[in-house]
Design a protein around this motif. Structure first.
Motif, short mmCIF file in Angstrom:
data_model
loop_
_atom_site.label_atom_id
_atom_site.label_comp_id
_atom_site.label_asym_id
_atom_site.label_seq_id
_atom_site.Cartn_x
_atom_site.Cartn_y
_atom_site.Cartn_z
N ALA A 42 0.83 -1.20 0.00
CA ALA A 42 0.00 0.00 0.00
C ALA A 42 0.87 1.25 0.00
N GLY A 43 1.95 1.22 0.77
CA GLY A 43 2.85 2.37 0.84
C GLY A 43 3.50 2.68 -0.50
N ALA A 44 3.88 1.63 -1.22
CA ALA A 44 4.51 1.83 -2.54
C ALA A 44 3.52 2.46 -3.52
N VAL A 45 2.27 2.01 -3.48
CA VAL A 45 1.26 2.58 -4.37
C VAL A 45 0.98 4.03 -3.98
N ALA A 46 0.87 4.28 -2.68
CA ALA A 46 0.61 5.64 -2.20
C ALA A 46 1.72 6.58 -2.63
N GLN A 47 2.95 6.11 -2.56
CA GLN A 47 4.08 6.95 -2.98
C GLN A 47 4.04 7.20 -4.48
N ARG A 48 3.72 6.18 -5.24
CA ARG A 48 3.68 6.30 -6.70
C ARG A 48 2.66 7.34 -7.14
N PHE A 49 1.50 7.36 -6.48
CA PHE A 49 0.43 8.26 -6.90
C PHE A 49 0.29 9.51 -6.02
N GLY A 50 1.20 9.68 -5.09
CA GLY A 50 1.18 10.88 -4.25
C GLY A 50 0.00 10.93 -3.30
N LEU A 51 -0.40 9.78 -2.73
CA LEU A 51 -1.53 9.73 -1.82
C LEU A 51 -1.10 10.09 -0.40
N ALA A 52 -2.02 10.58 0.37
CA ALA A 52 -1.70 11.01 1.73
C ALA A 52 -1.55 9.85 2.69
N GLN A 53 -2.23 8.72 2.41
CA GLN A 53 -2.28 7.68 3.42
C GLN A 53 -2.22 6.29 2.79
N ALA A 54 -1.53 5.39 3.48
CA ALA A 54 -1.53 3.96 3.15
C ALA A 54 -1.97 3.20 4.39
N TYR A 55 -2.74 2.14 4.17
CA TYR A 55 -3.28 1.36 5.29
C TYR A 55 -2.88 -0.10 5.13
N GLY A 56 -2.57 -0.75 6.25
CA GLY A 56 -2.16 -2.15 6.23
C GLY A 56 -3.32 -3.12 6.35
N ASP A 57 -4.55 -2.61 6.43
CA ASP A 57 -5.73 -3.46 6.42
C ASP A 57 -6.92 -2.62 5.99
N TYR A 58 -7.98 -3.28 5.56
CA TYR A 58 -9.14 -2.59 5.00
C TYR A 58 -9.94 -1.85 6.07
N ASP A 59 -10.01 -2.42 7.25
CA ASP A 59 -10.79 -1.79 8.32
C ASP A 59 -10.23 -0.42 8.69
N SER A 60 -8.92 -0.27 8.64
CA SER A 60 -8.31 1.02 8.98
C SER A 60 -8.72 2.09 7.99
N LEU A 61 -8.82 1.72 6.72
CA LEU A 61 -9.28 2.69 5.72
C LEU A 61 -10.72 3.10 6.01
N LEU A 62 -11.58 2.11 6.32
CA LEU A 62 -12.98 2.42 6.58
C LEU A 62 -13.16 3.28 7.82
N ALA A 63 -12.24 3.19 8.74
CA ALA A 63 -12.34 3.96 9.99
C ALA A 63 -11.83 5.39 9.84
N ASP A 64 -11.21 5.71 8.74
CA ASP A 64 -10.63 7.04 8.55
C ASP A 64 -11.73 8.05 8.21
#
Length: 336
Positions: A42-64
């Motif tokens: 997730a971190g590599a993809v976030a860096q590639r596309f300039g995203l603010a956040q990478a998550y190591g599981d799906y639930d963490s994304l949903l909780a944001d």
């Protein structure tokens, strides 16, 4: 225009190569983060596309709380479970096709949508494609006469037994993956639903997924016939036949290598005489980006849903009928 913050569930190749660029092109969209079961991925993809956040599981994304909309491109059997979780977490959801494994599962999303008041839609590029919008308009205007038949073909060759498309328990097989494209295109252009269907389906002897399907669908005013396969050389085409003209599209569904396909519209005597006719090119735009912008408009209350869940249920009922026909060897009624 209010910009909506999106999160992507899963770092699949399709999500990375197709959807991330489309989302970043879409008006009113900001991609905030991406989740993967592997944080480093997730971190590599976030860096590639300039995203603010990478998550190591799906639930963490949903909780944001920073995320307004979730895009769900997970394997087919995870579409409904994670779409429900996302909606229950207060997120609008755009889910990759097929939204469910059958009509009953698709229908289970209706009460979730109605209780939460959130947008839950299935992602289909056909609806936003200039070439198919043009063909449908010509049919409705009567400019190519009465639409009578549509032919389609969609195939690719995938021999990896570990690929999710070759696993039945994960919703694999050609019908759910690519058979949906000629089916939706015919529904869109005919502006109607098929009444009954017949399908000859070949299943893999080991994987037990459909690898070759040829189908005939009887609409009130015409017929669709199509073939889809996951074990043939890659090929796509759709042909529309009407009484005064038709349309041939060599690549009816946009892909990375053909994001701006062209259709060949032929009118009147040009069609019967086999002459070249008039050519109508697709607009120079990303149809996936256009689709995401239309979804955002529905989220903001600026437009009705382009493909509400009721349409998804209709699609799944037809796919269910095709599967039944493949088993029974008979014509099957689609039903309500």
């Amino acid at each position: 225009m209010t910009t909506l913050s999106w999160g992507v569930l899963g770092a699949s190749l399709f999500a990375i190569e197709h959807m991330m660029p489309a989302l970043q092109q879409a008006a009113g969209v900001r991609v905030h983060g991406i989740a993967s079961r592997e944080l480093a991925k997730a971190g590599a993809v976030a860096q590639r596309f300039g995203l603010a956040q990478a998550y190591g599981d799906y639930d963490s994304l949903l909780a944001d709380p920073a995320i307004d909309v979730v895009y769900n491109p997970l394997p087919n059997h995870l579409h409904v479970p994670w779409t429900v979780k996302a909606a229950r977490a207060g997120k609008h959801v755009l889910c990759e096709k097929p939204i469910a494994l059958d009509a009953a599962e698709a229908a289970s999303l209706i009460p979730v949508r109605d209780e939460t008041g959130l947008q839950i839609q299935e992602a289909y590029v056909v609806l936003h494609h200039p070439q198919w919008q043009r063909v449908r308009a010509l049919v409705r205007e009567g400019r190519i006469g009465r639409l009578r038949a549509i032919q389609g073909w969609f195939s690719y060759r995938l021999e990896d037994p570990d690929n999710i498309r070759n696993k039945r328990e994960m919703g694999g097989g050609g019908l759910l993956d690519i058979g949906v494209y000629p089916l939706l295109t015919a529904r869109y252009v005919f502006g109607a639903e098929p009444v009954r269907v017949f399908a000859a389906i070949e299943r893999h002897p080991t994987w037990d997924v459909d690898v070759l399907t040829s189908a005939v669908l009887a609409f009130p005013d015409g017929i669709l016939n199509f073939t889809c396969s996951t074990l043939l050389a890659g090929h796509q085409h759709m042909v529309v036949h009407a009484t005064k003209g038709g349309s041939s599209c060599p690549i009816p569904s946009p892909s990375r290598r053909a994001a701006r396909p062209k259709s060949d519209l032929r009118f009147g005597r040009d069609l019967g005489a086999g002459r070249r006719g008039r050519r109508d090119a697709g607009e120079g735009q990303s149809v996936r980006a256009a689709g995401r912008s239309v979804f955002c408009a529905a989220v903001r209350g600026e437009a009705p849903p382009a493909f509400p869940l009721e349409e998804s249920i209709k699609m799944m009922r037809i796919l269910d009928a095709l599967a039944r026909s493949g088993e029974s060897g008979r014509w099957e009624e689609v039903g309500a």
